[in-house]
Design a protein around this motif. Structure first.
Motif, PDB file in Angstrom:
ATOM      1  N   THR A 115       0.829  -1.206   0.000  1.00  0.00           N
ATOM      2  CA  THR A 115       0.000   0.000   0.000  1.00  0.00           C
ATOM      3  C   THR A 115       0.862   1.254   0.000  1.00  0.00           C
ATOM      4  N   ASP A 116       2.078   1.159   0.499  1.00  0.00           N
ATOM      5  CA  ASP A 116       3.035   2.264   0.439  1.00  0.00           C
ATOM      6  C   ASP A 116       3.798   2.144  -0.877  1.00  0.00           C
ATOM      7  N   VAL A 117       3.429   2.989  -1.841  1.00  0.00           N
ATOM      8  CA  VAL A 117       4.014   2.872  -3.182  1.00  0.00           C
ATOM      9  C   VAL A 117       5.495   3.228  -3.195  1.00  0.00           C
ATOM     10  N   ASN A 118       5.972   3.900  -2.141  1.00  0.00           N
ATOM     11  CA  ASN A 118       7.383   4.285  -2.085  1.00  0.00           C
ATOM     12  C   ASN A 118       8.255   3.209  -1.442  1.00  0.00           C
ATOM     13  N   TRP A 119       7.634   2.186  -0.865  1.00  0.00           N
ATOM     14  CA  TRP A 119       8.422   1.138  -0.193  1.00  0.00           C
ATOM     15  C   TRP A 119       8.932   0.143  -1.214  1.00  0.00           C
ATOM     16  N   LYS A 120      10.180  -0.249  -1.031  1.00  0.00           N
ATOM     17  CA  LYS A 120      10.779  -1.278  -1.883  1.00  0.00           C
ATOM     18  C   LYS A 120      11.651  -2.184  -1.016  1.00  0.00           C
ATOM     19  N   PRO A 121      11.766  -3.456  -1.363  1.00  0.00           N
ATOM     20  CA  PRO A 121      12.670  -4.346  -0.630  1.00  0.00           C
ATOM     21  C   PRO A 121      14.105  -3.918  -0.864  1.00  0.00           C
ATOM     22  N   PRO A 122      15.059  -4.414  -0.070  1.00  0.00           N
ATOM     23  CA  PRO A 122      16.467  -3.997  -0.232  1.00  0.00           C
ATOM     24  C   PRO A 122      16.965  -4.306  -1.640  1.00  0.00           C
ATOM     25  N   PRO A 123      17.689  -3.370  -2.267  1.00  0.00           N
ATOM     26  CA  PRO A 123      18.145  -3.603  -3.637  1.00  0.00           C
ATOM     27  C   PRO A 123      19.282  -4.599  -3.734  1.00  0.00           C
ATOM     28  N   CYS A 124      20.068  -4.735  -2.640  1.00  0.00           N
ATOM     29  CA  CYS A 124      21.206  -5.659  -2.693  1.00  0.00           C
ATOM     30  C   CYS A 124      21.669  -5.961  -1.282  1.00  0.00           C
TER      31      CYS A 124
ATOM     32  N   THR B 221      -7.045  -6.501   2.002  1.00  0.00           N
ATOM     33  CA  THR B 221      -5.843  -5.962   2.640  1.00  0.00           C
ATOM     34  C   THR B 221      -5.249  -7.004   3.579  1.00  0.00           C
ATOM     35  N   TRP B 222      -3.937  -7.191   3.445  1.00  0.00           N
ATOM     36  CA  TRP B 222      -3.203  -8.139   4.291  1.00  0.00           C
ATOM     37  C   TRP B 222      -2.196  -7.358   5.128  1.00  0.00           C
ATOM     38  N   ARG B 223      -2.247  -7.551   6.443  1.00  0.00           N
ATOM     39  CA  ARG B 223      -1.263  -6.942   7.337  1.00  0.00           C
ATOM     40  C   ARG B 223      -0.010  -7.821   7.348  1.00  0.00           C
ATOM     41  N   ILE B 224       1.154  -7.211   7.090  1.00  0.00           N
ATOM     42  CA  ILE B 224       2.410  -7.960   6.974  1.00  0.00           C
ATOM     43  C   ILE B 224       3.307  -7.660   8.175  1.00  0.00           C
ATOM     44  N   SER B 225       3.730  -8.696   8.862  1.00  0.00           N
ATOM     45  CA  SER B 225       4.642  -8.546  10.001  1.00  0.00           C
ATOM     46  C   SER B 225       5.742  -9.586   9.891  1.00  0.00           C
TER      47      SER B 225
ATOM     48  N   GLY C  41       8.872  -6.728  13.539  1.00  0.00           N
ATOM     49  CA  GLY C  41       8.134  -5.487  13.305  1.00  0.00           C
ATOM     50  C   GLY C  41       7.130  -5.656  12.191  1.00  0.00           C
ATOM     51  N   ASP C  42       6.697  -4.529  11.660  1.00  0.00           N
ATOM     52  CA  ASP C  42       5.698  -4.517  10.597  1.00  0.00           C
ATOM     53  C   ASP C  42       6.323  -4.064   9.285  1.00  0.00           C
ATOM     54  N   LEU C  43       5.809  -4.587   8.210  1.00  0.00           N
ATOM     55  CA  LEU C  43       6.113  -4.120   6.862  1.00  0.00           C
ATOM     56  C   LEU C  43       4.833  -3.504   6.298  1.00  0.00           C
ATOM     57  N   PRO C  44       4.912  -2.772   5.176  1.00  0.00           N
ATOM     58  CA  PRO C  44       3.696  -2.148   4.648  1.00  0.00           C
ATOM     59  C   PRO C  44       2.596  -3.175   4.368  1.00  0.00           C
ATOM     60  N   ASP C  45       1.352  -2.782   4.660  1.00  0.00           N
ATOM     61  CA  ASP C  45       0.233  -3.638   4.295  1.00  0.00           C
ATOM     62  C   ASP C  45       0.288  -3.950   2.805  1.00  0.00           C
ATOM     63  N   GLY C  46      -0.275  -5.095   2.441  1.00  0.00           N
ATOM     64  CA  GLY C  46      -0.348  -5.471   1.037  1.00  0.00           C
ATOM     65  C   GLY C  46      -1.788  -5.667   0.614  1.00  0.00           C
ATOM     66  N   THR C  47      -2.082  -5.436  -0.657  1.00  0.00           N
ATOM     67  CA  THR C  47      -3.428  -5.637  -1.173  1.00  0.00           C
ATOM     68  C   THR C  47      -3.400  -6.609  -2.346  1.00  0.00           C
ATOM     69  N   PHE C  48      -4.490  -7.317  -2.495  1.00  0.00           N
ATOM     70  CA  PHE C  48      -4.653  -8.242  -3.612  1.00  0.00           C
ATOM     71  C   PHE C  48      -6.055  -8.006  -4.174  1.00  0.00           C
ATOM     72  N   PRO C  49      -6.159  -7.287  -5.305  1.00  0.00           N
ATOM     73  CA  PRO C  49      -7.479  -6.936  -5.845  1.00  0.00           C
ATOM     74  C   PRO C  49      -8.023  -7.978  -6.814  1.00  0.00           C
ATOM     75  N   ALA C  50      -9.330  -7.931  -7.001  1.00  0.00           N
ATOM     76  CA  ALA C  50      -9.993  -8.726  -8.023  1.00  0.00           C
ATOM     77  C   ALA C  50     -11.165  -7.908  -8.543  1.00  0.00           C
ATOM     78  N   THR C  51     -11.552  -8.138  -9.770  1.00  0.00           N
ATOM     79  CA  THR C  51     -12.684  -7.417 -10.349  1.00  0.00           C
ATOM     80  C   THR C  51     -13.721  -8.410 -10.854  1.00  0.00           C
TER      81      THR C  51
END
Length: 340
Positions: free
Chosen positions: A61-70, A304-308, A317-327
């Motif tokens: 949900t945080d579009v600016n969050w990214k996993p470690p690059p290296c 919405t999935w809460r990630i810890s 700790g916590d990581l940004p929440d994640g979403t999985f959409p469907a239409t």
């Protein structure tokens, strides 16, 4: 010093993968050796949660969050490096340094000659004698799923270096349990968001459509990420917490008004529709105010999935929440009445 031959390998016929090829899913399991700095030995296994049916990964949900690059990780034992250097010799000695030809490897790791890198400081690295055979430990190297995403060319770019067994190097970008937890983020597989809707085929203007999720399908998912030969691990958990409804048109009202349906104590979301509920307001649902003339509305349901996470050193700790959409398509009709 290894200068001319090293620069020639850099500037000459080195394959492109040594300088930024991308393998975002590259994993090397267990004790397998990889010549590519884009393949990680981190092993991710699912510990709990559904394993069948349609699955996918969540989006932060945080579009600016990214996993470690290296990060750095162990690659070769002394015996493995000897075998690779003398029988192959084509691969990555650093995140951005490819050596092609056994002479480069044997000069530095067997015969003790210094090597030079243009990407990191110090640029001159002292050589090793006979691959450190007889010593207990590993040669470490930088790893990056996508080197092209790293702006700083010095990041994780040290030439392969020695670390005694049971130790993690005290260098920037050394792996931590949090590194493993973040690496595992987009490797968590959650069930697809397949909602139940009644009426199922065609809704009616001003009559609520009930939406719910089965309690048996949406349970927490937990994965474990381990980096072999380090003692480091982390467990990352995704827990379903809410469902957000977007009707696909402004001519609609959601229940609740926010569109956020919370999870029930039994793990379900919403309440199943039963005969006789047509005129009641659902705890989770949509009332369309206008017919879908010209084509159905596109109802978007995002779980919405809460990630810890928790790690081998007691951290967590916590990581940004994640979403999985469907239409799904929602055809909405307007009932016509005629008075005589």
């Amino acid at each position: 010093m290894i200068v001319a031959s090293f620069v020639a390998a850099l500037m000459g016929s080195a394959p492109a993968h040594a300088f930024g090829g991308s393998d975002t899913r590259g994993e090397v399991q267990g004790d397998e050796v990889s010549a590519s700095a884009h393949s990680s030995r981190i092993k991710v296994t699912q510990q709990s949660g559904p394993t069948g049916g349609r699955q996918g990964t969540v989006s932060p949900t945080d579009v600016n969050w990214k996993p470690p690059p290296c990060w750095y990780e162990p690659v070769f034992s002394p015996a493995q490096l000897k075998d690779f250097a003398e029988n192959d010799g084509d691969g990555d000695v650093g995140l951005r340094d490819g050596w092609y030809g056994t002479r480069l490897w044997t000069d530095h790791f067997k015969d003790g000659k210094d090597a030079t890198s243009i990407f990191t400081s110090p640029s001159t690295v002292k050589g090793y004698k006979d691959y450190n055979l007889g010593k207990n430990g590993y040669f470490w190297r930088g790893v990056a799923p996508d080197v092209t995403a790293i702006d700083d060319t010095s990041l994780c770019s040290r030439l392969m270096f020695w670390v005694d067994a049971g130790e993690v190097p005290d260098v920037p970008n050394a792996p931590t349990p949090k590194t493993l937890a973040e690496y595992a983020y987009d490797r968590i597989k959650v069930p697809s968001t397949e909602i139940e809707v009644r009426p199922q085929t065609r809704s009616t203007v001003n009559l609520p459509a009930w939406v719910w999720l089965d309690k048996g399908r949406f349970k927490e998912v937990r994965v474990r990420a381990e980096l072999p030969d380090t003692g480091l691990w982390a467990e990352t958990t995704a827990e379903p917490v809410a469902l957000h409804l977007d009707p696909g048109t402004p001519d609609a009202v959601t229940q609740p008004p926010s569109g956020d349906c919370t999870i029930n104590s039994d793990g379900s979301i919403g309440t199943p529709y039963t005969r006789g509920d047509a005129d009641r307001t659902p705890p989770c649902g949509i009332t369309y105010l206008r017919a879908s003339n010209g084509g159905p509305y596109r109802l978007r349901a995002s779980l919405t999935w809460r990630i810890s996470w928790k790690g081998s050193d007691g951290s967590g700790g916590d990581l940004p929440d994640g979403t999985f959409p469907a239409t799904r398509d929602m055809a909405v009709q307007e009932i016509q009445s005629v008075n005589r």
